[in-house]
Design a protein around this motif. Structure first.
Motif, PDB file in Angstrom:
ATOM      1  N   GLY A 236      -2.360   0.833  12.244  1.00 50.99           N
ATOM      2  CA  GLY A 236      -3.017   1.002  10.960  1.00 50.99           C
ATOM      3  C   GLY A 236      -3.151   2.428  10.480  1.00 50.99           C
ATOM      4  N   VAL A 237      -2.869   3.413  11.327  1.00 53.09           N
ATOM      5  CA  VAL A 237      -3.028   4.806  10.901  1.00 53.09           C
ATOM      6  C   VAL A 237      -1.960   5.172   9.882  1.00 53.09           C
ATOM      7  N   ILE A 238      -0.704   4.819  10.158  1.00 54.64           N
ATOM      8  CA  ILE A 238       0.385   4.971   9.185  1.00 54.64           C
ATOM      9  C   ILE A 238       1.040   3.601   9.032  1.00 54.64           C
ATOM     10  N   ASN A 239       1.007   3.066   7.837  1.00 57.15           N
ATOM     11  CA  ASN A 239       1.573   1.750   7.552  1.00 57.15           C
ATOM     12  C   ASN A 239       2.768   1.941   6.615  1.00 57.15           C
ATOM     13  N   MET A 240       3.936   1.450   7.033  1.00 56.02           N
ATOM     14  CA  MET A 240       5.162   1.677   6.274  1.00 56.02           C
ATOM     15  C   MET A 240       5.527   0.439   5.471  1.00 56.02           C
ATOM     16  N   VAL A 241       5.576   0.606   4.135  1.00 56.09           N
ATOM     17  CA  VAL A 241       6.067  -0.450   3.254  1.00 56.09           C
ATOM     18  C   VAL A 241       7.466  -0.058   2.783  1.00 56.09           C
ATOM     19  N   THR A 242       8.271  -1.046   2.446  1.00 57.86           N
ATOM     20  CA  THR A 242       9.670  -0.793   2.124  1.00 57.86           C
ATOM     21  C   THR A 242       9.973  -1.127   0.667  1.00 57.86           C
ATOM     22  N   GLY A 243      11.148  -0.680   0.208  1.00 58.04           N
ATOM     23  CA  GLY A 243      11.605  -1.013  -1.127  1.00 58.04           C
ATOM     24  C   GLY A 243      11.448   0.128  -2.114  1.00 58.04           C
ATOM     25  N   TYR A 244      11.571  -0.220  -3.396  1.00 57.32           N
ATOM     26  CA  TYR A 244      11.532   0.767  -4.475  1.00 57.32           C
ATOM     27  C   TYR A 244      10.122   1.028  -5.003  1.00 57.32           C
ATOM     28  N   GLY A 245       9.146   0.310  -4.511  1.00 58.24           N
ATOM     29  CA  GLY A 245       7.771   0.515  -4.968  1.00 58.24           C
ATOM     30  C   GLY A 245       7.420  -0.296  -6.184  1.00 58.24           C
ATOM     31  N   GLU A 246       8.048  -1.458  -6.309  1.00 55.43           N
ATOM     32  CA  GLU A 246       7.816  -2.327  -7.464  1.00 55.43           C
ATOM     33  C   GLU A 246       6.341  -2.689  -7.627  1.00 55.43           C
ATOM     34  N   HIS A 247       5.644  -2.811  -6.495  1.00 53.69           N
ATOM     35  CA  HIS A 247       4.234  -3.214  -6.541  1.00 53.69           C
ATOM     36  C   HIS A 247       3.311  -2.102  -6.034  1.00 53.69           C
ATOM     37  N   SER A 248       3.736  -0.859  -6.236  1.00 57.80           N
ATOM     38  CA  SER A 248       2.942   0.271  -5.743  1.00 57.80           C
ATOM     39  C   SER A 248       1.589   0.386  -6.443  1.00 57.80           C
ATOM     40  N   GLU A 249       1.454  -0.244  -7.624  1.00 55.86           N
ATOM     41  CA  GLU A 249       0.162  -0.164  -8.305  1.00 55.86           C
ATOM     42  C   GLU A 249      -0.955  -0.789  -7.466  1.00 55.86           C
ATOM     43  N   THR A 250      -0.600  -1.651  -6.518  1.00 54.30           N
ATOM     44  CA  THR A 250      -1.600  -2.227  -5.624  1.00 54.30           C
ATOM     45  C   THR A 250      -2.347  -1.123  -4.892  1.00 54.30           C
ATOM     46  N   ALA A 251      -1.607  -0.102  -4.474  1.00 52.40           N
ATOM     47  CA  ALA A 251      -2.234   1.047  -3.819  1.00 52.40           C
ATOM     48  C   ALA A 251      -2.748   2.053  -4.834  1.00 52.40           C
ATOM     49  N   LEU A 252      -1.974   2.290  -5.887  1.00 53.87           N
ATOM     50  CA  LEU A 252      -2.334   3.305  -6.879  1.00 53.87           C
ATOM     51  C   LEU A 252      -3.676   3.013  -7.561  1.00 53.87           C
ATOM     52  N   LEU A 253      -3.969   1.745  -7.779  1.00 55.91           N
ATOM     53  CA  LEU A 253      -5.182   1.373  -8.507  1.00 55.91           C
ATOM     54  C   LEU A 253      -6.338   0.998  -7.594  1.00 55.91           C
TER      55      LEU A 253
END
Length: 541
Positions: A236-253
């Protein structure tokens, strides 16, 4: 344990040369064949577990052999982004309370693993997935990443030891806390070292991280994650997600977003900044925004410059790694006396001698540009230049994607210093030259320092010390990394902290304490050993 530990003194990792007959060359070639011979599932890693993503499949290929698939990854779904954010939040309690010595040991061990058993793995993966030569991969995936890990630990210790003065009867202390929230790290395709540094620098300072590598760097990123896990990084310290960031707003918001650590395009960073700004009232704290973005990097030559040194700097600065460095040379200003006196012939001769091809062939100087999108951008430029009366292709200007995304090293002479060639970033092996009259040097440095929206790297070539002094003053704000008689690329951790301002980013200097200080939120502590017992002040008599 009752001790104030001192971390090991860092030294820059020695760079292997991979000369013919050397043991490191033979070892790397074997690993290249092994890596190229398998296809990997390039999965997410969340809360200590590898997961096959549920989103659309993305093929990760060799840019120089685009039909050769190295592995498949997937676009992370909104639910998977949410899981990564939740994992970072859940790990935060224990990680923020982990002693610095224990955190530091993890990243120091990671550096040793890369220096030893993972060196060929990371270099080979970077060569195949990002089309880097052995030399370029070595200084990136091995040496620079090792240096980031070792030097950051030393910089962190130095920062933690910065403590305030105390008056008699008081003890003042500074608690260098991690940020109040998680960090989102978004990393680019071109440097494995950057992909490793952006999530690990905040993590070293006690933060937990959601990391999204570029899909075109996912092959090497997969192994970076494996190194960190083998080094002992907790779940859980560094969690790696993959792809182009289509759903990055989940983290951004997310209300608990504490910061963003970004390297990539200026346009993308501005989008991230706009998104945070538009939602600023929804966060628990003001997120830290740290970004290193584009560049339109220059060399300005004085008539006193050494011709051969300048020619080599132009070729190496513009065409190493196919110009796909944010620091790569893309505009050069040369006096007519040098250009007509042999510089043009020298640069053209070296440029036409360059071979781009399969990076597994160690005779090649470079490989391919990263993908079809980049290839199309360059071919569109070449199409525009064919009918441009103000720009002439001196050599190059061709491209071929029949096997890989190959763009030939290109030298363009433009007669207008305000031409797009001196303003726009192309991120490829393209260098534009403006030839000026020798007497116009001071006017040229003034114009060149302001024409482009970027301020990342730049260089001046001269043997006349007065000219160097004038240029250095005139160009003081035109480049965050400034070079005298050297190409504008190749910053070394611990020696030349890297970063630029204006359209090039926030200039928070990766590879120095200045970057690490962005990932802490200081708390001032005052302890009074003898508190007053009388409310009145002396002036009251």
């Amino acid at each position: 344990m009752d001790a104030l530990f001192t971390v090991p003194t860092p030294e820059n990792e020695p760079v292997n040369g991979y000369a013919p007959g050397s043991p490191e060359r033979e070892s790397l070639q074997k690993k290249l064949a092994e890596l190229a011979g398998t296809q990997l599932e390039l999965d997410l890693h969340v809360s200590g577990e590898w997961r096959r993503g549920a989103g659309e499949e993305i093929q990760v290929v060799q840019p120089h052999r685009r039909a050769h698939v190295l592995g498949t990854t997937r676009e992370a779904t909104a639910a998977e982004w949410a899981d990564a954010v939740a994992a970072a939040k859940a790990a935060r309690h224990d990680w923020t309370r982990t002693d610095f010595a224990d955190r530091a040991a993890i990243f120091l061990r990671a550096a040793e693993l890369i220096s030893g058993p993972y060196r060929d793995v990371l270099n080979g993966a970077t060569m195949l997935g990002q089309s880097k030569t052995a030399a370029q991969a070595e200084i990136d995936a091995a040496c620079e990443l090792i240096d980031f890990l070792r030097f950051n630990v030393s910089f962190a210790e130095w920062l933690y030891r910065r403590q305030p003065n105390s008056s008699k009867g008081l003890w003042n202390r500074t608690d260098h806390r991690p940020l109040d929230g998680f960090v989102l790290a978004i990393t680019p395709f071109n440097f494995t070292a950057i992909a490793g540094n952006l999530p690990t620098a905040p993590a070293l300072m006690g933060n937990t991280v959601v990391w999204k590598p570029s899909p075109t760097q996912q092959f090497a990123a997969h192994f970076v994650m494996k190194v960190l896990l083998e080094a002992g990084l907790p779940p859980g310290v560094i969690n790696m997600v993959t792809g182009y960031g289509e759903h990055s707003e989940t983290a951004l918001l997310d209300p608990d977003l504490g910061g963003i650590h970004f390297t990539g395009s200026t346009r993308t960073f501005q989008h991230l900044w706009q998104t945070v700004g538009a939602n600023i009232a929804g966060y628990r704290t003001y997120p830290r925004l740290v970004g290193e973005t584009g560049g339109k990097d220059f060399i300005i030559a004085h008539p006193s410059a050494d011709l051969q040194q300048l020619a080599v700097a132009m070729v190496r600065g513009a065409y190493e790694y196919q110009g796909q460095k944010c620091s790569a040379l893309s505009r050069t200003y040369v006096p007519a006396s040098l250009w007509r006196g042999g510089l043009k012939d020298a640069v053209v001769g070296m440029t036409e001698d360059i071979s781009y091809g399969d990076v597994a062939d160690f005779d090649n100087f470079g490989g391919a540009v990263i993908d079809g999108r980049s290839f199309a951008k360059h071919t569109a430029l070449f199409d525009r230049l064919r009918d441009d009366p103000k720009a002439t292709v001196v050599t190059g200007g061709t491209a071929d994607d029949s096997e890989g995304f190959f763009v030939q090293p290109t030298l363009i002479e433009a007669t207008d210093p305000e031409h797009e060639m001196f303003v726009d970033e192309y991120f490829g092996p393209i260098n534009a030259v403006y030839v000026y009259e020798d007497a116009d040097f001071d006017a040229v440095i003034a114009q060149a320092g302001e024409i482009a929206p970027y301020a990342l790297t730049g260089a001046v070539f001269a043997t006349d010390r007065a000219a160097i002094a004038r240029a250095s003053e005139a160009l003081r704000f035109a480049a965050g990394n400034y070079y005298i008689n050297d190409k504008p690329t190749g910053a070394v951790v611990g020696q030349q902290p890297f970063g630029g301002a204006r359209g090039s980013g926030t200039n928070d200097k990766a590879g120095s304490w200045q970057n690490l200080v962005r990932w802490v939120s200081p708390r001032s502590i005052k302890e009074n050993f003898v508190p007053p017992t009388e409310y009145r002040y002396p002036h009251q008599g």
